[in-house]
Design a protein around this motif. Structure first.
Motif, PDB file in Angstrom:
ATOM      1  N   ARG A   1       6.471 -30.060  15.732  1.00 45.68           N
ATOM      2  CA  ARG A   1       6.898 -28.695  16.051  1.00 45.68           C
ATOM      3  C   ARG A   1       5.911 -27.976  16.953  1.00 45.68           C
ATOM      4  O   ARG A   1       6.177 -26.856  17.384  1.00 45.68           O
ATOM      5  CB  ARG A   1       7.063 -27.900  14.761  1.00 45.68           C
ATOM      6  CG  ARG A   1       8.086 -28.485  13.813  1.00 45.68           C
ATOM      7  CD  ARG A   1       8.160 -27.654  12.541  1.00 45.68           C
ATOM      8  NE  ARG A   1       9.011 -28.271  11.524  1.00 45.68           N
ATOM      9  CZ  ARG A   1       9.180 -27.789  10.305  1.00 45.68           C
ATOM     10  NH1 ARG A   1       8.564 -26.676   9.943  1.00 45.68           N
ATOM     11  NH2 ARG A   1       9.951 -28.408   9.446  1.00 45.68           N
ATOM     12  N   TYR A   2       4.761 -28.589  17.208  1.00 43.26           N
ATOM     13  CA  TYR A   2       3.705 -27.904  17.937  1.00 43.26           C
ATOM     14  C   TYR A   2       3.652 -28.300  19.401  1.00 43.26           C
ATOM     15  O   TYR A   2       3.778 -29.483  19.747  1.00 43.26           O
ATOM     16  CB  TYR A   2       2.334 -28.232  17.327  1.00 43.26           C
ATOM     17  CG  TYR A   2       2.077 -27.572  16.001  1.00 43.26           C
ATOM     18  CD1 TYR A   2       2.500 -28.155  14.818  1.00 43.26           C
ATOM     19  CD2 TYR A   2       1.410 -26.365  15.940  1.00 43.26           C
ATOM     20  CE1 TYR A   2       2.259 -27.555  13.599  1.00 43.26           C
ATOM     21  CE2 TYR A   2       1.164 -25.749  14.728  1.00 43.26           C
ATOM     22  CZ  TYR A   2       1.584 -26.347  13.566  1.00 43.26           C
ATOM     23  OH  TYR A   2       1.347 -25.745  12.369  1.00 43.26           O
ATOM     24  N   THR A   3       3.430 -27.314  20.242  1.00 44.09           N
ATOM     25  CA  THR A   3       2.939 -27.594  21.581  1.00 44.09           C
ATOM     26  C   THR A   3       1.506 -28.076  21.429  1.00 44.09           C
ATOM     27  O   THR A   3       0.734 -27.531  20.635  1.00 44.09           O
ATOM     28  CB  THR A   3       2.975 -26.324  22.438  1.00 44.09           C
ATOM     29  OG1 THR A   3       4.335 -26.007  22.726  1.00 44.09           O
ATOM     30  CG2 THR A   3       2.201 -26.490  23.727  1.00 44.09           C
ATOM     31  N   MET A   4       1.137 -29.103  22.187  1.00 42.83           N
ATOM     32  CA  MET A   4      -0.218 -29.631  22.132  1.00 42.83           C
ATOM     33  C   MET A   4      -0.908 -29.451  23.479  1.00 42.83           C
ATOM     34  O   MET A   4      -0.280 -29.605  24.525  1.00 42.83           O
ATOM     35  CB  MET A   4      -0.203 -31.116  21.768  1.00 42.83           C
ATOM     36  CG  MET A   4       0.391 -31.406  20.401  1.00 42.83           C
ATOM     37  SD  MET A   4      -0.526 -30.638  19.047  1.00 42.83           S
ATOM     38  CE  MET A   4      -2.093 -31.493  19.176  1.00 42.83           C
ATOM     39  N   GLY A   5      -2.175 -29.128  23.407  1.00 41.99           N
ATOM     40  CA  GLY A   5      -2.928 -28.919  24.635  1.00 41.99           C
ATOM     41  C   GLY A   5      -4.257 -29.634  24.625  1.00 41.99           C
ATOM     42  O   GLY A   5      -4.767 -30.003  23.550  1.00 41.99           O
ATOM     43  N   TRP A   6      -4.784 -29.848  25.803  1.00 35.84           N
ATOM     44  CA  TRP A   6      -6.143 -30.346  25.981  1.00 35.84           C
ATOM     45  C   TRP A   6      -6.935 -29.318  26.789  1.00 35.84           C
ATOM     46  O   TRP A   6      -6.427 -28.782  27.776  1.00 35.84           O
ATOM     47  CB  TRP A   6      -6.160 -31.683  26.735  1.00 35.84           C
ATOM     48  CG  TRP A   6      -5.729 -32.861  25.929  1.00 35.84           C
ATOM     49  CD1 TRP A   6      -4.472 -33.394  25.863  1.00 35.84           C
ATOM     50  CD2 TRP A   6      -6.545 -33.668  25.078  1.00 35.84           C
ATOM     51  NE1 TRP A   6      -4.462 -34.472  25.018  1.00 35.84           N
ATOM     52  CE2 TRP A   6      -5.724 -34.668  24.537  1.00 35.84           C
ATOM     53  CE3 TRP A   6      -7.899 -33.649  24.723  1.00 35.84           C
ATOM     54  CZ2 TRP A   6      -6.203 -35.642  23.652  1.00 35.84           C
ATOM     55  CZ3 TRP A   6      -8.378 -34.606  23.859  1.00 35.84           C
ATOM     56  CH2 TRP A   6      -7.535 -35.593  23.320  1.00 35.84           C
ATOM     57  N   PHE A   7      -8.140 -29.063  26.331  1.00 33.89           N
ATOM     58  CA  PHE A   7      -9.077 -28.194  27.012  1.00 33.89           C
ATOM     59  C   PHE A   7     -10.373 -28.975  27.214  1.00 33.89           C
ATOM     60  O   PHE A   7     -10.578 -30.027  26.600  1.00 33.89           O
ATOM     61  CB  PHE A   7      -9.368 -26.946  26.166  1.00 33.89           C
ATOM     62  CG  PHE A   7      -8.246 -25.952  26.129  1.00 33.89           C
ATOM     63  CD1 PHE A   7      -7.081 -26.220  25.406  1.00 33.89           C
ATOM     64  CD2 PHE A   7      -8.329 -24.746  26.793  1.00 33.89           C
ATOM     65  CE1 PHE A   7      -6.038 -25.307  25.362  1.00 33.89           C
ATOM     66  CE2 PHE A   7      -7.296 -23.818  26.754  1.00 33.89           C
ATOM     67  CZ  PHE A   7      -6.161 -24.107  26.038  1.00 33.89           C
ATOM     68  N   ARG A   8     -11.257 -28.439  28.042  1.00 33.25           N
ATOM     69  CA  ARG A   8     -12.565 -29.057  28.199  1.00 33.25           C
ATOM     70  C   ARG A   8     -13.622 -27.984  28.429  1.00 33.25           C
ATOM     71  O   ARG A   8     -13.321 -26.899  28.919  1.00 33.25           O
ATOM     72  CB  ARG A   8     -12.567 -30.061  29.350  1.00 33.25           C
ATOM     73  CG  ARG A   8     -12.364 -29.457  30.734  1.00 33.25           C
ATOM     74  CD  ARG A   8     -12.250 -30.560  31.780  1.00 33.25           C
ATOM     75  NE  ARG A   8     -12.087 -30.005  33.127  1.00 33.25           N
ATOM     76  CZ  ARG A   8     -11.869 -30.753  34.205  1.00 33.25           C
ATOM     77  NH1 ARG A   8     -11.777 -32.081  34.094  1.00 33.25           N
ATOM     78  NH2 ARG A   8     -11.744 -30.182  35.392  1.00 33.25           N
ATOM     79  N   GLN A   9     -14.850 -28.348  28.082  1.00 31.33           N
ATOM     80  CA  GLN A   9     -15.958 -27.426  28.282  1.00 31.33           C
ATOM     81  C   GLN A   9     -17.150 -28.189  28.828  1.00 31.33           C
ATOM     82  O   GLN A   9     -17.679 -29.088  28.150  1.00 31.33           O
ATOM     83  CB  GLN A   9     -16.332 -26.729  26.980  1.00 31.33           C
ATOM     84  CG  GLN A   9     -17.374 -25.644  27.155  1.00 31.33           C
ATOM     85  CD  GLN A   9     -17.501 -24.769  25.941  1.00 31.33           C
ATOM     86  OE1 GLN A   9     -17.121 -25.141  24.834  1.00 31.33           O
ATOM     87  NE2 GLN A   9     -18.026 -23.564  26.132  1.00 31.33           N
TER      88      GLN A   9
ATOM     89  N   ALA B   1      -0.993 -29.357  28.870  1.00 35.33           N
ATOM     90  CA  ALA B   1      -0.213 -29.046  27.678  1.00 35.33           C
ATOM     91  C   ALA B   1       1.089 -29.822  27.711  1.00 35.33           C
ATOM     92  O   ALA B   1       1.597 -30.177  28.787  1.00 35.33           O
ATOM     93  CB  ALA B   1       0.071 -27.552  27.580  1.00 35.33           C
ATOM     94  N   ILE B   2       1.628 -30.093  26.517  1.00 35.04           N
ATOM     95  CA  ILE B   2       2.893 -30.804  26.397  1.00 35.04           C
ATOM     96  C   ILE B   2       3.723 -30.131  25.318  1.00 35.04           C
ATOM     97  O   ILE B   2       3.210 -29.740  24.269  1.00 35.04           O
ATOM     98  CB  ILE B   2       2.652 -32.299  26.095  1.00 35.04           C
ATOM     99  CG1 ILE B   2       3.958 -33.089  26.143  1.00 35.04           C
ATOM    100  CG2 ILE B   2       1.924 -32.497  24.766  1.00 35.04           C
ATOM    101  CD1 ILE B   2       3.752 -34.606  26.173  1.00 35.04           C
ATOM    102  N   SER B   3       5.013 -29.989  25.579  1.00 35.66           N
ATOM    103  CA  SER B   3       5.898 -29.332  24.627  1.00 35.66           C
ATOM    104  C   SER B   3       6.101 -30.200  23.393  1.00 35.66           C
ATOM    105  O   SER B   3       5.794 -31.401  23.385  1.00 35.66           O
ATOM    106  CB  SER B   3       7.244 -29.045  25.289  1.00 35.66           C
ATOM    107  OG  SER B   3       7.873 -30.269  25.664  1.00 35.66           O
TER     108      SER B   3
END
Length: 128
Positions: A31-39, A50-52
């Motif tokens: 049920r979640y949108t999933m995302g990737w971030f970086r620092q 991000a992916i739906s």
């Protein structure tokens, strides 16, 4: 509650590839949108991709478009980030995150505060 664990980071040379994996717990992963971030060191955390929930929609930061690919397998509660043609400026800690958003306008889900759950991160280091 969703728990996220990233893996797959490492030290590579410019031009190499890596695949990051984010394993999640919880029966509502699909049920979640999933995302990737970086620092990167000394910088703020930034949106990568991000992916739906269905996997039908994806969205990328301009800096990675054409080189990175986000995907998911809901049956395995897992999301992936394929990193190709890596550059030294891709060096960062990469985080996956889960967002309760269920729509398709992923360009609206690029802020840290949009996401409800975060993993601990995996280090990617690209040498020149």
């Amino acid at each position: 509650q969703v728990q996220l664990v990233e893996s797959g980071g490492g030290l590579v040379q410019a031009g190499d590839s890596l695949r990051l994996t984010c394993a999640t717990s919880g029966r509502t992963f699909s049920r979640y949108t999933m995302g990737w971030f970086r620092q990167a060191p000394g910088k703020e955390r930034e949106f990568v991709a991000a992916i739906s929930w269905s996997g039908d929609y994806v969205y990328y930061a301009d800096s990675v478009k054409g080189r990175f690919t986000i995907s998911r397998e809901n049956a395995k509660n897992t999301v992936y980030l394929q990193l190709n043609s890596l550059k030294p400026e891709d060096t960062a800690v990469y985080y996956c995150a889960a967002d309760r958003y269920s729509g398709s306008n992923l360009y609206t889900r690029i802020r840290e505060r949009d996401y409800d759950y975060w993993g601990q991160g995996t280090q990617v280091t690209v040498s020149s």
